[in-house]
Design a protein around this motif. Structure first.
Motif, PDB file in Angstrom:
ATOM      1  N   GLY A  27      18.005   2.902  27.348  1.00 26.21           N
ATOM      2  CA  GLY A  27      19.424   2.787  27.018  1.00 26.21           C
ATOM      3  C   GLY A  27      19.487   2.654  25.678  1.00 26.21           C
ATOM      4  O   GLY A  27      20.330   3.278  24.840  1.00 26.21           O
ATOM      5  N   LEU A  28      19.025   1.572  25.050  1.00 24.08           N
ATOM      6  CA  LEU A  28      19.437   1.093  23.741  1.00 24.08           C
ATOM      7  C   LEU A  28      18.650   2.009  22.675  1.00 24.08           C
ATOM      8  O   LEU A  28      19.181   2.176  21.742  1.00 24.08           O
ATOM      9  CB  LEU A  28      18.933  -0.102  23.714  1.00 24.08           C
ATOM     10  CG  LEU A  28      19.182  -1.508  24.040  1.00 24.08           C
ATOM     11  CD1 LEU A  28      18.738  -2.830  24.217  1.00 24.08           C
ATOM     12  CD2 LEU A  28      20.789  -1.649  23.772  1.00 24.08           C
ATOM     13  N   ARG A  74      22.376   4.005  29.721  1.00 23.03           N
ATOM     14  CA  ARG A  74      23.245   3.154  29.068  1.00 23.03           C
ATOM     15  C   ARG A  74      24.618   3.084  29.977  1.00 23.03           C
ATOM     16  O   ARG A  74      25.090   1.914  30.098  1.00 23.03           O
ATOM     17  CB  ARG A  74      23.930   4.080  27.638  1.00 23.03           C
ATOM     18  CG  ARG A  74      22.923   3.832  26.406  1.00 23.03           C
ATOM     19  CD  ARG A  74      23.265   4.415  25.497  1.00 23.03           C
ATOM     20  NE  ARG A  74      22.647   4.123  24.205  1.00 23.03           N
ATOM     21  CZ  ARG A  74      22.972   4.367  23.004  1.00 23.03           C
ATOM     22  NH1 ARG A  74      23.988   5.281  22.728  1.00 23.03           N
ATOM     23  NH2 ARG A  74      22.498   4.090  21.659  1.00 23.03           N
ATOM     24  N   VAL A  78      26.145  -0.186  31.685  1.00 21.32           N
ATOM     25  CA  VAL A  78      27.494  -0.685  31.478  1.00 21.32           C
ATOM     26  C   VAL A  78      28.384  -0.648  32.672  1.00 21.32           C
ATOM     27  O   VAL A  78      29.117  -1.654  32.843  1.00 21.32           O
ATOM     28  CB  VAL A  78      28.133   0.427  30.420  1.00 21.32           C
ATOM     29  CG1 VAL A  78      29.612  -0.013  30.177  1.00 21.32           C
ATOM     30  CG2 VAL A  78      27.466   0.323  28.906  1.00 21.32           C
TER      31      VAL A  78
END
Length: 277
Positions: A27-28, A74, A78
């Motif tokens: 995701g990062l 991501r 979240v």
């Protein structure tokens, strides 16, 4: 024994941590490692099977599925982390205050919590989203609201066991205020078990948010959310099964990794569980 050695005593915890860390990194680093723009379609290459150019194939609009899964990590993280954090931030103080106050206050608060627990979680989330409107933010809020009673109940039980400890009685005898006592002595002593519960709820909430997106109540197009990707693949299951396979496997692996990681985390954070690891 070090915390790391305690963590490794749970044999499945390390693979769980590796899986979880892999999705966090995906995701990062999605903007750097994704081979294509997750929103860019290619109508000349619609629903193509996995190939050297598109490792996971393309969807109904010709978008690269691998890129959408990487960016979707991501969104899913979240969803899970934020909904669990909101629920814990509200539910834990409610549970602590209820247990510490006792008497009629405890009875009233717990009956209200029981009312929320009486509704199936997903059904309550659907009702909330029906009122607020379908969106990613509203899905996170709805899941957080139905998770609040779980944290409140758990925190209440932990606080009931802690508040009778001799050091709590000593603090009362010294004249320490109730709020200060809860913040400085009760909360630190239940924080470890609450963190273990929160880790477990992150995985469950990711699955719930994906379910809501699958029903069209969560993330909206063109966001690359895994549940929404599964929903878009329903009409093409027979001719392009890869469209459902890869986002489904991503959800499975992330939730599975979080559950394994929570098992090892509980061994480290909850001393009572170490003898059973």
């Amino acid at each position: 024994m070090s915390k790391w050695k305690q963590f490794k005593r749970s044999r499945l915890a390390l693979p769980g941590l590796v899986l979880f860390a892999a999705f966090v990194l995906a995701g990062l680093l999605a903007p750097l490692i994704a081979p294509h723009d997750p929103l860019q379609g290619d109508l000349a290459n619609v629903m193509s099977t996995p190939s050297a150019q598109h490792w996971f194939g393309t969807d109904e609009l010709g978008r690269d599925i691998l890129s959408r899964i990487l960016f979707g990590a991501r969104i899913s993280l979240v969803e899970g982390v934020l909904s669990a954090a909101l629920a814990a931030a509200i539910g834990v103080p409610i549970g602590m205050l209820s247990a510490y106050a006792g008497g009629k206050v405890d009875t009233v608060i717990m009956r209200l919590i029981d009312v929320l627990l009486a509704f199936p979680g997903v059904l309550l989330a659907i009702v909330i989203i029906s009122i607020l409107g379908p969106s990613l933010a509203n899905a996170i809020l709805a899941v957080a609201i139905y998770t609040i009673p779980i944290f409140a109940r758990f925190a209440r039980g932990q606080t009931l066991s802690v508040k009778e400890e001799p050091y709590i009685e000593a603090c009362r005898a010294m004249g320490m205020s109730n709020l200060r006592l809860l913040a400085r002595h009760v909360l630190p002593n239940i924080a470890a078990t609450v963190l273990a519960l929160a880790t477990l709820r992150v995985g469950i909430n990711i699955l719930t948010c994906a379910s809501l997106s699958f029903l069209g109540l969560g993330a909206q197009a063109p966001l690359p959310e895994w549940g929404a990707m599964l929903a878009n693949s329903r009409t093409a299951l027979l001719i392009a099964p890869h469209m459902a396979l890869f986002p489904g496997v991503a959800i499975l692996l992330l939730v599975f990794g979080l559950n394994l990681f929570q098992d090892g985390l509980q061994v480290v954070l909850d001393p009572k569980s170490r003898g059973r690891a």
